[in-house]
Design a protein around this motif. Sequence first.
Motif, mmCIF file in Angstrom:
data_model
loop_
_atom_site.group_PDB
_atom_site.id
_atom_site.type_symbol
_atom_site.label_atom_id
_atom_site.label_comp_id
_atom_site.label_asym_id
_atom_site.label_seq_id
_atom_site.Cartn_x
_atom_site.Cartn_y
_atom_site.Cartn_z
ATOM 1 N N GLU A 223 30.348 -3.972 -26.917
ATOM 2 C CA GLU A 223 31.193 -3.689 -25.842
ATOM 3 C C GLU A 223 31.574 -4.584 -25.148
ATOM 4 O OE1 GLU A 223 30.957 -0.335 -22.187
ATOM 5 O OE2 GLU A 223 29.314 -0.134 -23.993
ATOM 6 N N ASN A 225 32.762 -7.293 -22.433
ATOM 7 C CA ASN A 225 32.132 -7.512 -20.308
ATOM 8 C C ASN A 225 31.964 -8.759 -19.565
ATOM 9 O OD1 ASN A 225 31.804 -5.097 -18.080
ATOM 10 N ND2 ASN A 225 30.961 -3.910 -19.419
ATOM 11 N N ALA A 229 28.082 -11.024 -15.116
ATOM 12 C CA ALA A 229 27.686 -10.001 -13.780
ATOM 13 C C ALA A 229 26.630 -8.386 -14.901
ATOM 14 C CB ALA A 229 28.635 -8.604 -13.289
ATOM 15 N N THR A 230 27.072 -8.631 -16.365
ATOM 16 C CA THR A 230 25.771 -7.622 -17.568
ATOM 17 C C THR A 230 24.366 -7.847 -17.648
ATOM 18 O OG1 THR A 230 28.534 -6.758 -17.770
ATOM 19 C CG2 THR A 230 26.253 -6.103 -18.981
ATOM 20 N N PRO A 231 24.047 -7.392 -16.805
ATOM 21 C CA PRO A 231 22.889 -7.700 -16.998
ATOM 22 C C PRO A 231 22.517 -7.548 -18.798
ATOM 23 C CG PRO A 231 22.441 -5.512 -16.278
ATOM 24 C CD PRO A 231 24.494 -6.051 -16.004
ATOM 25 N N MET A 232 21.073 -8.270 -19.124
ATOM 26 C CA MET A 232 20.504 -8.361 -21.103
ATOM 27 C C MET A 232 20.568 -6.864 -21.347
ATOM 28 S SD MET A 232 21.713 -11.358 -21.085
ATOM 29 C CE MET A 232 21.460 -12.486 -22.836
ATOM 30 N N HIS A 233 19.916 -6.601 -20.943
ATOM 31 C CA HIS A 233 19.957 -4.764 -20.676
ATOM 32 C C HIS A 233 20.773 -4.595 -21.288
ATOM 33 C CE1 HIS A 233 19.472 -4.106 -16.694
ATOM 34 N NE2 HIS A 233 19.244 -2.534 -17.325
ATOM 35 N N ARG A 234 21.972 -4.262 -20.443
ATOM 36 C CA ARG A 234 23.503 -3.709 -20.423
ATOM 37 C C ARG A 234 24.003 -4.024 -21.366
ATOM 38 N NH1 ARG A 234 23.228 0.774 -16.445
ATOM 39 N NH2 ARG A 234 26.357 0.244 -17.041
ATOM 40 N N ARG A 235 24.083 -4.595 -22.257
ATOM 41 C CA ARG A 235 24.961 -5.777 -23.223
ATOM 42 C C ARG A 235 24.378 -5.662 -25.114
ATOM 43 N NH1 ARG A 235 25.931 -11.686 -21.831
ATOM 44 N NH2 ARG A 235 25.660 -10.840 -19.442
ATOM 45 N N ASP A 237 26.733 -6.435 -28.192
ATOM 46 C CA ASP A 237 27.492 -7.887 -28.231
ATOM 47 C C ASP A 237 27.088 -7.861 -29.765
ATOM 48 O OD1 ASP A 237 27.746 -10.610 -28.730
ATOM 49 O OD2 ASP A 237 26.723 -11.405 -27.158
ATOM 50 N N GLU A 313 21.358 -3.911 -32.081
ATOM 51 C CA GLU A 313 22.324 -4.257 -30.841
ATOM 52 C C GLU A 313 22.523 -3.048 -30.283
ATOM 53 O OE1 GLU A 313 22.179 -7.001 -29.788
ATOM 54 O OE2 GLU A 313 23.716 -6.912 -28.325
#
Lengths: 411, 411
Positions: A223, A225, A229-235, A237, A313
């Motif tokens: 995804e 992004n 501004a995108t924290p690691m837990h929301r990635r 990659d 991931e």
Amino acid sequence: MAVSLDRERFVTAMQTQADIGGTDAGGLHRLALSDEDKQVRDWFQEQMDAAGLETRVDEFGNMFGRRPGTDPEAGTILVGSHLDSQPYGGIYDGALGVVAALELVRTLNDEDIETAHPIEVVNWTNEEGSRFQPAMQGSGVWAGAHDIETEWAKTDDDGVSVKSELERIGYRGDAPAEPTHDYDAALELHVEQGPYLEEKGKDVGVVTGIVGISWGEVTFYGESNHSGATPMHRRSDAMVAAADFITQVRRIATTSGDDTVGTAGYVDVQPNSINIIPEEVTVTWGFRDPDATVIADARDRTLEEAAAAAEREGIEWEFEDRMDVDPVHFSDRCVDAVQGAADSQELDSMRIFSGGVHDIQHATDLMDTGMVFAVSEDGKSHTESEFTSWEDCYSAASTLGNAVFDLSTVE
Amino acid sequence: MAVSLDRERFVTAMQTQADIGGTDAGGLHRLALSDEDKQVRDWFQEQMDAAGLETRVDEFGNMFGRRPGTDPEAGTILVGSHLDSQPYGGIYDGALGVVAALELVRTLNDEDIETAHPIEVVNWTNEEGSRFQPAMQGSGVWAGAHDIETEWAKTDDDGVSVKSELERIGYRGDAPAEPTHDYDAALELHVEQGPYLEEKGKDVGVVTGIVGISWGEVTFYGESNHSGATPMHRRSDAMVAAADFITQVRRIATTSGDDTVGTAGYVDVQPNSINIIPEEVTVTWGFRDPDATVIADARDRTLEEAAAAAEREGIEWEFEDRMDVDPVHFSDRCVDAVQGAADSQELDSMRIFSGGVHDIQHATDLMDTGMVFAVSEDGKSHTESEFTSWEDCYSAASTLGNAVFDLSTVE
């Protein structure tokens, strides 16, 4: 009985062909069906004519020169390779195999040697597959692996077709692009393109087969992004999964068969910006091994690792097989003839499997086949710095010549 | 005392600007100094004129509208953001901050409220940095971080310069591109561009600073060779080292500070062929964190990992720093004003550090600064699907308006 090639004439012929499309850096830029390819074909045609060969050019531009045998029942022995080069490639590659074949028939002429079997020298069209795909195009058409209309229609990056280039340079011949005689066996001399012979201090390689191939590509869908501004837990990659996968391709290659090689050579990242999390990444895999089971196993492990990398991931993925080629095992008769020729010349040889593909692959279902490898210094290939000493060129040419002579005389 | 913005007028203004360069998918394509940027500037100029502001456009196209204060000794309070967008970006982004500033002065006019300090609304030129680099160009020139001649000369992909585009659209103004008044403080409202506010169920963000950045690139130099004929032990594969490195960038990001983010967003592979061992691979790193020490440490670890990856593969490497930005910590006075405004509006707020960079960064050395964040649904930013509800837009605008009002009345 052995044939003794004329070393000086052989080296001079190698140098002459190397000047046609030769680069300042001592390499060769002679793309299939280019003006340079026409020039070297014209030269080769002259040499075959001068050697009294019965020549023909087929509809796909493959060039043949036939020296008759004494036994009307004996099948033809085919010997040759290709004169085209990679962009800024080396002067040896396939040209060595064509020049060696030419030198063999000249020597037989000089010595007034008759053979039971006819001998045909050959220059295959577009072995390299760089200007037009696929590689080994001319030999593939001739052997019936490809449809001639389909291959004629293939175009280069400028949209120019094989057929129009064959016509432009005058090498769309009249002969059917198929085996028009009864063929008994084929031998090809090529440079090794790998470092094994040099590493082991050998003079020449007795090739026992050609590796099989599994090529394919995996695409990971992450995804995209903002990278700040995108924290690691929301990635999600895609490149992190791809990196994981690439590491495993290396690991699989080094933990399969003794001779397995594996490469992730191509990576495409979207959108490919320092400031954006990678959304979509495509990576290729390529495995080669002499054993079809080992290749199939490496491919399976690769797909398992792609699935695991995607799952870690939390992203989707898919794959596509791009090419599957079974390994080729040359006939004992031809391998023995090459080994015997090397031994009779008192050359230090080794058995070796080819890591690259070659025109002779296509002949394998039609006749007995075998190959000779010349030493490639430092294993360099498809580069202007490719190098084989004249000593090693001659050793390989002598091995080829005597193996062909052996096959063409023994009933 | 609090100001109460006109919700309907505010939403209408947001919708009006969103139509200028609006896309079919509900996003915004309004690149800096494009025809669409001219149109939205014309609209903004009309609105400032109608609000009775004393307007000026500076030589770099930054647009100001000044509402006088009652105390001749009191410094100006600057409030605004930017109206340009990313290619196919969202309709909120910086436009929300400009429209909120406009709505504030309109409300003050309606209520006949005088402030001690002058209030200036601002629209900065080229915040996005997509058509012309760098980002935050107009605010950077104004604050003295960049030389105006240098930035004027920057060109887009078609070779068109900033200066010629400013002149073409009629926004190379007469005012000097520098602080022409005494400035006391600046506030900016922007969408969060990250998911934190939504994740925590908050109405608005009280921004305490902006993360620092370390950007750079590492290049690995392997050896290109035939992927079939080169045995594993003879390989120097730049992509294997790069994959190793990319994995470590992820690990470093997740094992540094609580809020550290790290990305390898760009990968370039040469020659990038399924059949050739990668010779040269360039990978970028990007780390952000509120703490300069954490960033410096992440960068150091990154370089150590690059060296280790190169050594494992037996190849050379080099690196280049591309950007280093120190973290910004907003002044207590501004943060307190934003917090007080959120509290007075009975909004559920949280303290937050900005992961993205913003125009206000450049004002930080010249005056007190602070920021308000609006909720970004699902953290999406720089995409047409960026979304903030009108409720959340209004909450953030009210917080900004009351914070500015507070700063402009208190002596």
